[in-house]
Write an enzyme that holds these catalytic residues in place. Structure first.
Site, PDB file in Angstrom:
ATOM      1  CG  ASP A 145      -2.090  -0.771   1.161  1.00 51.34           C
ATOM      2  OD1 ASP A 145      -2.169  -1.552   0.168  1.00 51.34           O
ATOM      3  OD2 ASP A 145      -3.244  -0.554   1.920  1.00 51.34           O
ATOM      4  CG  HIS A 164       2.286   0.169   4.482  1.00 52.53           C
ATOM      5  ND1 HIS A 164       1.753  -0.500   5.486  1.00 52.53           N
ATOM      6  CD2 HIS A 164       1.106   1.107   4.030  1.00 52.53           C
ATOM      7  CE1 HIS A 164       0.247  -0.236   5.706  1.00 52.53           C
ATOM      8  NE2 HIS A 164       0.100   0.742   4.935  1.00 52.53           N
TER       9      HIS A 164
END
Length: 253
Positions: free
Chosen positions: A64, A209
């Site tokens: 992400d 992430h």
């Protein structure tokens, strides 16, 4: 993660999505598998073009909020390990500033997905603003790569009926997760690895992430251990196949 006002019929698990695939989707998948050796060419821990997650022990790998200064290193690792992932891209300060990385993600066979323009909580803003948060990423990714995402991940996993309606309008399925290393809280790569491996089960969706410095260094160890445990690492769309992601639907292991 909150699902707000979503009806239970609008939420489905990957295994249920595969089981409920249409006859046409199943036949098309089986034909592709037959043409590529039945998916047997895909070794554990890798993602070939055709993987049969109805039989293989699959887990989806997702990142992400990128791309970032760490993304090229991550792509080098994934290329070396012959793994494909799904990238939920953030527009402001990421897609708009790093189009070369977006192009590379697409060129190397990874899945491009939408994580909004500025990470606003979609359930807390007006419908028009929520639609802009998603549509701006759609337009930017298409402009850079010629392709338009079909998946989105709402910030903090927060969705409701309004967000589902907007997602459906824009042709976006919603993807949540089952594994999080909470890598936004630590740069300890060993801890990130430990958290991922403790939570991973078949048909899971791993959330990481590629914007935090401790995350990318953890990826080789994660992939090595997943391979050792017999997992095949895939994109979200591969995990759902033969079903195709349905706009507005929430997919959650």
């Amino acid at each position: 993660m909150t699902l707000g006002g979503c009806a239970s019929s609008d939420v489905t698990a990957p295994a249920d999505a595969r089981a409920n695939a249409s006859t046409a989707e199943v036949r098309a998948k089986d034909a592709r598998l037959a043409a590529t050796g039945g998916g047997r060419s895909a070794p554990h821990g890798t993602a070939a073009d055709e993987v049969d997650c109805r039989k293989a022990k699959c887990v989806a790998l997702t990142f992400d909020a990128g791309p970032s200064e760490h993304t090229n290193r991550l792509l080098d690792i994934l290329k070396r390990e012959k793994v494909h992932a799904t990238f939920f891209l953030l527009g402001k300060n990421h897609v708009e500033r790093r189009p070369a990385e977006v192009k590379r993600i697409a060129a190397e066979g990874h899945e491009l997905a939408n994580h909004t323009w500025s990470h606003q909580i979609l359930t807390e803003i007006e419908p028009a603003a929520a639609e802009r948060e998603l549509s701006r990423v759609q337009e930017a990714v298409h402009r850079i790569t010629g392709t338009t995402p079909t998946l989105m991940r709402p910030p903090q996993g927060r969705t409701d009926e309004k967000v589902s309606d907007i997602s459906k309008k824009l042709g976006l399925a919603q993807v949540l997760w089952s594994v999080t290393a909470k890598d936004y809280q630590t740069n300890d790569s060993a801890l990130i690895t430990k958290r991922v491996l403790e939570q991973t089960e078949r048909d899971g969706i791993i959330l990481l992430h590629d914007i935090y410095p401790g995350t990318v260094p953890a990826v080789p160890g994660i992939l090595k251990e997943l391979k050792k445990r017999g997992y095949t690492v895939v994109t979200v769309s591969q995990l759902l196949s033969p079903a195709k992601p349905q706009p507005g639907m929430v997919y959650r292991p």
